[in-house]
Design a protein around this motif. Structure first.
Motif, PDB file in Angstrom:
ATOM      1  N   ALA A 245      -2.389  -5.457  -3.353  1.00  0.00           N
ATOM      2  CA  ALA A 245      -2.055  -6.078  -2.130  1.00  0.00           C
ATOM      3  C   ALA A 245      -3.059  -5.866  -0.962  1.00  0.00           C
ATOM      4  O   ALA A 245      -3.511  -4.876  -1.303  1.00  0.00           O
ATOM      5  CB  ALA A 245      -0.741  -5.623  -1.704  1.00  0.00           C
ATOM      6  N   PRO A 246      -3.305  -6.915  -0.128  1.00  0.00           N
ATOM      7  CA  PRO A 246      -4.179  -6.354   1.036  1.00  0.00           C
ATOM      8  C   PRO A 246      -3.585  -5.328   1.948  1.00  0.00           C
ATOM      9  O   PRO A 246      -2.441  -4.946   1.851  1.00  0.00           O
ATOM     10  CB  PRO A 246      -4.054  -7.876   1.967  1.00  0.00           C
ATOM     11  N   ALA A 247      -4.539  -4.656   2.433  1.00  0.00           N
ATOM     12  CA  ALA A 247      -4.055  -3.558   3.290  1.00  0.00           C
ATOM     13  C   ALA A 247      -3.409  -3.720   4.411  1.00  0.00           C
ATOM     14  O   ALA A 247      -3.440  -4.821   5.000  1.00  0.00           O
ATOM     15  CB  ALA A 247      -5.146  -2.513   3.568  1.00  0.00           C
ATOM     16  N   GLY A 248      -2.363  -3.279   4.909  1.00  0.00           N
ATOM     17  CA  GLY A 248      -1.530  -3.287   6.286  1.00  0.00           C
ATOM     18  C   GLY A 248      -0.372  -4.008   5.964  1.00  0.00           C
ATOM     19  O   GLY A 248       0.464  -4.037   6.881  1.00  0.00           O
ATOM     20  N   LEU A 249       0.070  -4.244   4.823  1.00  0.00           N
ATOM     21  CA  LEU A 249       1.206  -5.238   4.343  1.00  0.00           C
ATOM     22  C   LEU A 249       2.292  -3.956   4.434  1.00  0.00           C
ATOM     23  O   LEU A 249       2.284  -2.874   3.815  1.00  0.00           O
ATOM     24  CB  LEU A 249       1.202  -6.156   3.320  1.00  0.00           C
TER      25      LEU A 249
ATOM     26  N   GLU B 253       7.273  -9.984  -0.445  1.00  0.00           N
ATOM     27  CA  GLU B 253       7.152 -11.131  -0.860  1.00  0.00           C
ATOM     28  C   GLU B 253       5.733 -11.398  -1.453  1.00  0.00           C
ATOM     29  O   GLU B 253       5.516 -12.170  -2.497  1.00  0.00           O
ATOM     30  CB  GLU B 253       7.173 -12.056   0.518  1.00  0.00           C
ATOM     31  N   HIS B 254       4.770 -10.714  -0.955  1.00  0.00           N
ATOM     32  CA  HIS B 254       3.547 -11.017  -1.385  1.00  0.00           C
ATOM     33  C   HIS B 254       3.532 -10.263  -2.746  1.00  0.00           C
ATOM     34  O   HIS B 254       2.804 -11.032  -3.652  1.00  0.00           O
ATOM     35  CB  HIS B 254       2.374 -10.058  -0.789  1.00  0.00           C
TER      36      HIS B 254
END
Length: 388
Positions: A191-195, A202-203
């Motif tokens: 997952a992208p950083a910061g989520l 959800e991601h």
């Protein structure tokens, strides 16, 4: 800091027993220079030693012991700290059990004790000693062959794992002795950083359903597909289970092909809601795995509460297991528990032949790791060097 290390090992076949007195004398002198004391037991084939002294000295001596080719299958049974030495009179004192009566040797060892408190069998170190003298628990002592006994030969004619697709890579689960790929794991990109919060979950669900869609075109019909999901995704995304089932159908697969793994290291803050989601997954035919088992703090509770179909032991437990008595004891307990509950066990993160051999001897048959599948390479099956 006064440190204790206890280990057992096997005398090398080519080393005559007659060299022991000289070996012990030299070792005793070396130990004394490091302020290390202890006691060494020998039963004709195996050594058992208690080393005590300053931490730096004990670790240096033990490192030399592990590198000594006059013995093999060195297993550290205990590493601990104490206020005083149990055996402080000798750099190394040898007890050859073949020359002592089994009924008296235990007391003879106790009589060598130098602690200001009377040594008793409440002491863990002496419990290990007693087990060795009485030759108990031999069924748990697995001695593995040297690493160079095996070659791992890529199977260029077999069915390789599917090539990585956009956003997903594949990693097989293998039965090395059966020369069989038993499952494929589809790994979505991180997952992208910061989520965080609902956005993270959800991601995560979108990544898993996307991996399902891409894997469905590559996964053979007779192979199980393994996917990992954050456990709280099943709680915080209301329609997570139905979306997973829909993605399985869209991928041309059936729920019975899918193993959904949740990590023990992830916090499950709403256990009852998570358990309800697991019941829905199982009702649909999807299997559940607890991953990284032993690396977290809630594994046994999850075993009792949700009763998974599989458990995957991670690298945190299997690394150097052939040298670690505590790790061996943990895996023995996990395997006994899973056997009683009819739960299959996978050992992941295997890098060394000795790790695989010990776990295979303990009863594990399914494995993952670079030893069998270096990144981008065909599955490598073990072959004895003689066969090669």
């Amino acid at each position: 800091m006064l440190t204790t290390i206890i280990y057992r090992s096997h005398l090398a076949d080519e080393v005559p027993v007659s060299v022991l007195p000289g070996m012990v004398e030299k070792a005793s002198q070396l130990n004394a220079r490091h302020q290390v004391t202890g006691i060494l037991l020998f039963n004709g084939t195996h050594f058992f030693q208690i080393l005590e002294g300053p931490e730096e000295g004990v670790l240096d001596i033990y490192g030399r012991i592990c590198a000594d080719r006059r013995h093999h299958n060195v297993v550290e049974l205990m590493r601990d700290y104490s206020p005083s030495r149990r055996f402080g009179n000798h750099g190394m004192e040898l007890f050859d059990l073949r020359h002592h009566d089994g009924g008296s040797v235990l007391q003879a060892v106790l009589d060598r004790g130098t602690s200001k408190y009377r040594l008793t069998y409440d002491d863990r170190g002496l419990q290990f000693l007693r087990t060795f003298v009485e030759a108990r628990e031999k069924e748990n002592y697995f001695e593995v062959l040297p690493a160079d006994y095996w070659d791992f030969v890529p199977d260029d004619n077999g069915s390789p794992a599917p090539a990585a697709a956009a956003g997903v890579t594949f990693r097989p689960v293998v039965d090395p002795l059966g020369r069989e790929v038993t499952a494929l794991e589809a790994l979505p990109d991180n997952a992208p950083a910061g989520l965080s919060g609902v956005a993270l979950y959800e991601h995560n669900l979108n990544a898993v359903t996307g991996a399902l869609h891409r894997a469905g075109r590559s996964c053979p019909d007779d192979i199980m597909l393994y996917l990992s999901i954050l456990p709280m995704t099943l709680v915080y995304v209301p329609d997570a289970v139905s979306r997973l089932i829909s993605a399985i159908d869209s991928a041309g697969m059936v729920p019975q092909q899918i193993i959904l793994g949740v990590s023990e290291t992830e916090i499950i803050s709403q256990l009852e809601a998570f358990s309800q989601a697991v019941r829905q997954l199982k009702q649909a035919g999807i299997s559940l795995s607890i991953d990284n088992f032993g690396d977290g703090s809630a594994g046994l509770s999850l075993l009792a509460h949700v009763q998974p179909d599989r458990v995957r032991i991670g690298a945190g437990i299997v690394r150097n297991i052939h040298r670690s008595g505590p790790r061996q004891a943990v895996v023995h307990a996990v395997l006994r528990c899973c056997s009683a509950l009819e739960i299959n066990v996978i050992a992941a993160g295997i890098e060394q032949p000795e790790e695989w051999m010990w776990l295979e001897a303990a009863g594990v048959t399914d494995f993952q790791g670079a030893l069998f599948t270096a990144e981008g390479a065909a599955v490598a099956w073990p072959e004895t060097r003689e066969a090669v």
